[in-house]
Scaffold this motif. Structure first.
Motif, mmCIF file in Angstrom:
data_model
loop_
_atom_site.group_PDB
_atom_site.id
_atom_site.type_symbol
_atom_site.label_atom_id
_atom_site.label_comp_id
_atom_site.label_asym_id
_atom_site.label_seq_id
_atom_site.Cartn_x
_atom_site.Cartn_y
_atom_site.Cartn_z
ATOM 1 N N THR A 144 21.912 -27.131 52.572
ATOM 2 C CA THR A 144 22.715 -26.776 51.600
ATOM 3 C C THR A 144 22.183 -26.077 50.359
ATOM 4 O O THR A 144 23.075 -25.605 49.761
ATOM 5 N N ALA B 42 28.086 -32.938 45.482
ATOM 6 C CA ALA B 42 27.787 -31.500 45.949
ATOM 7 C C ALA B 42 26.947 -30.724 45.186
ATOM 8 O O ALA B 42 26.338 -29.825 45.668
ATOM 9 N N HIS B 43 27.006 -30.883 43.928
ATOM 10 C CA HIS B 43 26.352 -30.182 42.912
ATOM 11 C C HIS B 43 24.791 -30.424 43.187
ATOM 12 O O HIS B 43 23.863 -29.151 43.034
ATOM 13 N N THR C 264 34.066 -29.230 41.871
ATOM 14 C CA THR C 264 34.583 -30.561 42.450
ATOM 15 C C THR C 264 35.586 -31.009 41.483
ATOM 16 O O THR C 264 35.676 -31.008 40.217
ATOM 17 N N CYS D 188 23.742 -28.458 46.224
ATOM 18 C CA CYS D 188 23.672 -26.918 46.095
ATOM 19 C C CYS D 188 22.538 -26.614 44.871
ATOM 20 O O CYS D 188 23.066 -26.139 44.005
ATOM 21 N N SER E 149 34.660 -18.876 46.673
ATOM 22 C CA SER E 149 34.426 -20.453 46.206
ATOM 23 C C SER E 149 34.815 -21.398 47.176
ATOM 24 O O SER E 149 35.410 -21.320 48.060
ATOM 25 N N LEU F 146 31.322 -23.326 43.018
ATOM 26 C CA LEU F 146 31.473 -24.697 43.506
ATOM 27 C C LEU F 146 32.188 -25.402 42.379
ATOM 28 O O LEU F 146 31.897 -25.191 41.139
ATOM 29 N N GLN G 56 29.172 -23.127 38.788
ATOM 30 C CA GLN G 56 29.496 -24.497 39.100
ATOM 31 C C GLN G 56 30.351 -25.134 37.996
ATOM 32 O O GLN G 56 30.268 -24.964 36.844
ATOM 33 N N LEU H 72 31.586 -28.163 53.595
ATOM 34 C CA LEU H 72 30.264 -28.036 52.867
ATOM 35 C C LEU H 72 29.187 -27.274 53.991
ATOM 36 O O LEU H 72 28.497 -26.510 53.691
ATOM 37 N N THR I 70 36.183 -25.445 46.958
ATOM 38 C CA THR I 70 36.602 -26.674 45.935
ATOM 39 C C THR I 70 36.692 -28.037 46.875
ATOM 40 O O THR I 70 37.098 -27.940 47.799
#
Length: 422
Positions: free
Chosen positions: A339, A366-367, A349, A370, A206, A347, A378, A189, A208
């Motif tokens: 980020t 991570a969401h 996850t 970002c 992308s 993105l 997402q 990331l 993941t």
């Protein structure tokens, strides 16, 4: 000193392992009638079990020489497309002439798997790679065992790991889909954030993250709590040892693989003891299928690699103790990671409902990080009834998770790329 004692003990056991192997082969020889008796099978089983638990398991082979496309067997060969002292980038190149003959000319998606550098070799993702080979150009990071890297090749820390990932993404170009499994989530990331801030034209389509410790403050697990409860100095004093000669990495300071393995095993000791007892019984009973499944699993599970001192300790401090990426404080070679700079890299996850390594919410974090990424790019998925390894391997992965990944890459990933061109 501990590493040297371990090596001396391993060498001292060599003649005993040889004797156990000779005993097993003699009893199981076709001409030996004792091999068909309960006593013979019991002796052979004991010899094999002894050999298996005292052996040093080397780096496993990938054993992916073909894939199946529309019912046709297509040859696959491993190819190193990029190499530096601490990592090779492997491409599983399929026979394109045969592919064209089967389904006509077609450009398949490119997928880069960033494998964990956390004890096991990249071959732990063999099943993951195999799942996507029929319809993807698959690349994977093949990290080196610190025991095999000469001191002349320099140090390697978490910042270097991040830089390596960025270089490999840049090599593959903007249409690549990057998948970080477990440990490499934070540095991957960070690498993509730096590429985005620089408006790097080769930033991926992308990203993941699967069972990754993006923010270990969320649903902390036993390993997370251990990392926080023990002071940093405890890890440095108790887990770091010097590689002895004649290993290529002699005198390098490392977190040894055998200590990591002891930690893995102690987390579920009863389960491993039962598995070896069942293995012994299967051998005595002549149940070859069950015994072979045990061998296949443990040949992979017991193959471990050393980690460099600086990489391991920085990971403990930055990821598990100080939560630097999650707090917006992570730096890579003195440069702060932002980020929020990620605006056009889709993105996804993926988490497992029963994951006891990376708890629910750690990857989802991570969401939140970002924050500039549109919701349309997402997606989050929690797979019911799977633990940590089930996130990237096994039946539920193949039947449920992998199809969602393909769909996400082909829809949101393509949308992200298209947005850059408009």
């Amino acid at each position: 000193m501990l590493y040297s004692m371990y090596e001396m003990n391993r060498m001292a056991m060599t003649p005993w392992r040889a004797a156990a192997n000779a005993t097993r082969r003699m009893i199981r020889a076709p001409w030996n009638p004792m091999g068909d008796t309960v006593a013979g099978r019991t002796m052979a089983a004991a010899a094999e079990l002894f050999e298996s638990v005292t052996r040093r398991y080397g780096k496993p082979e990938w054993m992916l020489d073909h894939t199946v496309v529309e019912g046709h067997r297509v040859p696959v060969r491993e190819e190193v497309v990029w190499s530096e002292p601490w990592c090779d980038l492997l491409h599983f190149r399929r026979d394109h002439e045969m592919l064209d003959a089967i389904r006509g000319p077609k450009k398949d998606r490119k997928v880069l798997f960033v494998a964990p550098m956390s004890g096991h070799y990249a071959t732990l993702l063999r099943g993951t790679v195999e799942t996507f080979l029929p319809d993807s150009e698959v690349y994977i990071t093949d990290w080196q065992d610190a025991r095999m890297v000469s001191l002349a090749d320099g140090r390697f820390d978490l910042d270097d790991f991040t830089s390596y990932v960025r270089k490999m993404i840049a090599l593959l170009g903007p249409d690549v889909h990057v998948v970080a499994v477990c440990q490499p989530g934070p540095p991957t990331l960070a690498a993509i954030a730096l590429m985005s801030e620089d408006n790097d034209p080769n930033r991926p389509a992308s990203m993941t993250f699967m069972g990754s410790p993006i923010d270990t403050r969320k649903s902390p697990t036993v390993p997370n709590k251990l990392a926080e409860e023990k002071p940093y100095d405890w890890f440095a004093k108790n887990l770091i040892h010097t590689v002895p000669a004649p290993n290529p990495g002699a005198l390098r300071r490392v977190y040894p693989g055998f200590l990591q393995l002891a930690g893995f095993m102690n987390m579920n000791l009863d389960r491993h003891v039962d598995a070896h007892w069942n293995f012994y019984n299967h051998l005595v009973e002549g149940d070859g299928d069950s015994a072979e499944k045990h061998r296949t699993f443990y040949d992979e599970y017991l193959a471990v690699m050393d980690l460099s001192e600086e990489f391991y300790l920085q990971t403990i401090k930055d990821v598990f103790q100080d939560h630097k990426l999650a707090k917006g404080e992570q730096e890579v070679h003195g440069r702060r990671v932002d980020t929020a700079a990620i605006k056009d890299v889709a993105l996804l996850t993926v988490e497992g409902e029963k994951d006891d390594i990376s708890g629910i919410g750690q990857t989802q974090a991570a969401h939140d990080l970002c924050s500039s990424l549109p919701d349309a790019l997402q997606m989050d998925w929690i797979q019911p009834s799977v633990g940590h390894y089930g996130v990237f391997n096994g039946r539920r992965f193949r039947e449920h998770i992998a199809p969602k990944m393909r769909g996400f890459w082909d829809e949101q990933g393509a949308q992200a790329l298209a947005g850059r061109k408009s």
